[in-house]
Design a protein around this motif. Structure first.
Motif, PDB file in Angstrom:
ATOM      1  N   SER A  31       1.085  -0.943   0.079  1.00 39.37           N
ATOM      2  CA  SER A  31       0.430   0.010  -0.139  1.00 39.37           C
ATOM      3  C   SER A  31       0.848   1.320  -0.132  1.00 39.37           C
ATOM      4  O   SER A  31       0.769   2.618  -1.024  1.00 39.37           O
ATOM      5  CB  SER A  31      -0.465  -0.012   1.035  1.00 39.37           C
ATOM      6  OG  SER A  31      -1.922   1.355   0.955  1.00 39.37           O
ATOM      7  N   CYS A  32       1.967   0.812   1.150  1.00 43.29           N
ATOM      8  CA  CYS A  32       2.969   2.494   1.122  1.00 43.29           C
ATOM      9  C   CYS A  32       3.544   2.792  -0.440  1.00 43.29           C
ATOM     10  O   CYS A  32       3.643   3.676  -1.004  1.00 43.29           O
ATOM     11  CB  CYS A  32       3.650   2.120   2.091  1.00 43.29           C
ATOM     12  SG  CYS A  32       3.023   2.298   3.148  1.00 43.29           S
ATOM     13  N   LEU A  33       3.894   1.492  -0.730  1.00 44.25           N
ATOM     14  CA  LEU A  33       4.729   1.706  -2.038  1.00 44.25           C
ATOM     15  C   LEU A  33       3.922   1.966  -3.834  1.00 44.25           C
ATOM     16  O   LEU A  33       4.296   2.738  -4.194  1.00 44.25           O
ATOM     17  CB  LEU A  33       5.236   0.304  -2.802  1.00 44.25           C
ATOM     18  CG  LEU A  33       6.643  -0.748  -2.126  1.00 44.25           C
ATOM     19  CD1 LEU A  33       6.768  -1.988  -2.275  1.00 44.25           C
ATOM     20  CD2 LEU A  33       7.719   0.164  -2.220  1.00 44.25           C
ATOM     21  N   LYS A  34       2.161   1.301  -3.364  1.00 43.98           N
ATOM     22  CA  LYS A  34       1.021   2.646  -4.659  1.00 43.98           C
ATOM     23  C   LYS A  34       1.666   3.169  -4.375  1.00 43.98           C
ATOM     24  O   LYS A  34       0.960   4.558  -5.296  1.00 43.98           O
ATOM     25  CB  LYS A  34      -0.289   1.343  -4.195  1.00 43.98           C
ATOM     26  CG  LYS A  34       0.288   0.320  -4.652  1.00 43.98           C
ATOM     27  CD  LYS A  34      -1.404  -1.074  -4.334  1.00 43.98           C
ATOM     28  CE  LYS A  34      -1.299  -2.564  -5.293  1.00 43.98           C
ATOM     29  NZ  LYS A  34      -2.656  -2.715  -4.803  1.00 43.98           N
TER      30      LYS A  34
ATOM     31  N   ILE B 168       3.997   5.281  -5.674  1.00 43.50           N
ATOM     32  CA  ILE B 168       3.873   5.311  -6.373  1.00 43.50           C
ATOM     33  C   ILE B 168       3.512   6.485  -8.176  1.00 43.50           C
ATOM     34  O   ILE B 168       3.760   6.518  -8.613  1.00 43.50           O
ATOM     35  CB  ILE B 168       3.355   3.151  -7.582  1.00 43.50           C
ATOM     36  CG1 ILE B 168       4.701   2.633  -7.083  1.00 43.50           C
ATOM     37  CG2 ILE B 168       3.437   3.673  -9.030  1.00 43.50           C
ATOM     38  CD1 ILE B 168       4.945   1.113  -7.705  1.00 43.50           C
ATOM     39  N   THR B 169       1.791   6.408  -7.071  1.00 46.18           N
ATOM     40  CA  THR B 169       1.303   7.833  -7.192  1.00 46.18           C
ATOM     41  C   THR B 169       1.459   8.869  -7.634  1.00 46.18           C
ATOM     42  O   THR B 169       1.547  10.264  -8.139  1.00 46.18           O
ATOM     43  CB  THR B 169       0.247   7.223  -6.622  1.00 46.18           C
ATOM     44  OG1 THR B 169      -0.614   5.768  -6.857  1.00 46.18           O
ATOM     45  CG2 THR B 169      -1.055   8.320  -6.959  1.00 46.18           C
ATOM     46  N   LYS B 170       2.374   8.867  -5.856  1.00 47.23           N
ATOM     47  CA  LYS B 170       3.383  10.958  -6.020  1.00 47.23           C
ATOM     48  C   LYS B 170       3.945  10.340  -7.006  1.00 47.23           C
ATOM     49  O   LYS B 170       4.403  11.338  -8.042  1.00 47.23           O
ATOM     50  CB  LYS B 170       4.000  10.163  -4.758  1.00 47.23           C
ATOM     51  CG  LYS B 170       2.372  10.919  -3.870  1.00 47.23           C
ATOM     52  CD  LYS B 170       3.832  11.206  -2.311  1.00 47.23           C
ATOM     53  CE  LYS B 170       2.310  10.960  -0.796  1.00 47.23           C
ATOM     54  NZ  LYS B 170       3.245  10.884   0.371  1.00 47.23           N
ATOM     55  N   LEU B 171       5.041   9.928  -7.412  1.00 41.14           N
ATOM     56  CA  LEU B 171       6.066   9.991  -8.144  1.00 41.14           C
ATOM     57  C   LEU B 171       5.275   9.414  -9.713  1.00 41.14           C
ATOM     58  O   LEU B 171       5.982  10.849 -10.596  1.00 41.14           O
ATOM     59  CB  LEU B 171       6.359   8.139  -8.409  1.00 41.14           C
ATOM     60  CG  LEU B 171       7.628   7.757  -7.286  1.00 41.14           C
ATOM     61  CD1 LEU B 171       8.285   6.171  -6.792  1.00 41.14           C
ATOM     62  CD2 LEU B 171       9.214   9.392  -7.077  1.00 41.14           C
ATOM     63  N   GLU B 172       4.142   8.787  -9.812  1.00 42.85           N
ATOM     64  CA  GLU B 172       3.591   9.572 -11.274  1.00 42.85           C
ATOM     65  C   GLU B 172       3.148  10.183 -11.411  1.00 42.85           C
ATOM     66  O   GLU B 172       3.286  11.543 -12.400  1.00 42.85           O
ATOM     67  CB  GLU B 172       2.338   8.066 -11.253  1.00 42.85           C
ATOM     68  CG  GLU B 172       3.177   6.955 -11.690  1.00 42.85           C
ATOM     69  CD  GLU B 172       1.008   5.902 -11.550  1.00 42.85           C
ATOM     70  OE1 GLU B 172       0.422   6.467 -11.446  1.00 42.85           O
ATOM     71  OE2 GLU B 172       2.033   4.821 -11.705  1.00 42.85           O
ATOM     72  N   SER B 173       2.284  10.877 -10.113  1.00 41.15           N
ATOM     73  CA  SER B 173       2.082  12.350 -10.502  1.00 41.15           C
ATOM     74  C   SER B 173       3.564  13.484 -10.550  1.00 41.15           C
ATOM     75  O   SER B 173       3.124  14.387 -11.451  1.00 41.15           O
ATOM     76  CB  SER B 173       1.531  13.346  -9.227  1.00 41.15           C
ATOM     77  OG  SER B 173       2.047  13.060  -8.274  1.00 41.15           O
TER      78      SER B 173
END
Length: 240
Positions: A147-150, A153-158
């Motif tokens: 969950s933390c990695l997701k 990943i969402t932050k990195l995608e943004s």
């Protein structure tokens, strides 16, 4: 029957009764849970592997068969016949008790083996449950990490989208600067060509001016020579 025979029969019967009582007590100790059962099972294991016990049992069977066949002897009186019947009964019952002890002993050993297997299986089950609990905890930790990695990943995608937008903006700026630079190059080339044209024109003007000056100097020299010959100077021609 003589008194000695009666004494022998009483002794034999007493011994057989003692054997029957001992075997009965042994069966009771084996059947019910008590502090002596475990040690008794161990002793029976050792006795069953002993050749002496096998010899005693074989002898008891042979004696029982001998006494049993003696019952059918017509020379035996009624009192001796009664003693023989009692002895055969006690010996037969002793053999039955021995067989019962053997079966109970085997049953107890099987029960012990099954109990050990059940205990081992129970311990393995407990260990498996503990491992499952640990695995469940590890799975929860892994889920939390996922969950933390997701989220990361969402932050990195943004961030990547923002950087991509910035990159596109930079590319647009670079394209605009490139177009401006190309325009400046074209303007520079045009100005350079214009400068060359101006230089050519200036060069032509200078050449024409220098050529006309040379003509005037030549004319002036000719007039001077002519005046020297004639003795008069044509000042009006030169505007003087």
């Amino acid at each position: 029957m003589t008194p000695i025979d009666q004494l022998n029969n009483l002794t034999t019967n007493s011994l057989l009764f003692a054997v029957v009582i001992t075997l009965t007590i042994t069966i009771l100790l084996l059947l019910y849970n008590n502090p002596f059962r475990k040690q008794l099972v161990i002793e029976l294991d050792q006795l069953k592997t002993s050749r002496a016990v096998k010899l005693v049992v074989t002898t008891l069977i042979v004696v029982t068969m001998h006494i049993f066949y003696g019952l059918f002897d017509d020379a035996v009186d009624s009192a001796s016949h009664a003693y023989l019947v009692l002895q055969v009964s006690l010996m037969g019952f002793s053999l039955f008790l021995l067989l019962t002890i053997h079966n109970v002993h085997q049953y107890i050993k099987e029960v012990v083996m099954v109990t050990d297997s059940i205990n081992t299986a129970w311990k393995q089950n407990q260990a498996y449950e503990e491992s499952m609990k640990i695995s469940a905890k590890e799975a929860n930790l892994i889920r939390t990490k996922i969950s933390c990695l997701k989220t990361e990943i969402t932050k990195l995608e943004s961030r990547c989208n923002i950087k991509e937008q910035e990159l596109q903006s930079k590319r647009a700026d670079c394209s605009a600067l490139k177009n401006q630079l190309e325009g400046l190059h074209a303007e520079y080339d045009r100005l350079l060509a214009y400068s060359e044209d101006v230089r050519d024109q200036l060069r032509n003007i200078n050449e024409s001016i220098s050529h006309s000056s040379e003509k005037e100097v030549v004319s002036f020299d000719e007039e001077k020579d002519r005046s020297e010959k004639t003795g008069s100077w044509p000042w009006s021609r030169w505007g003087l």
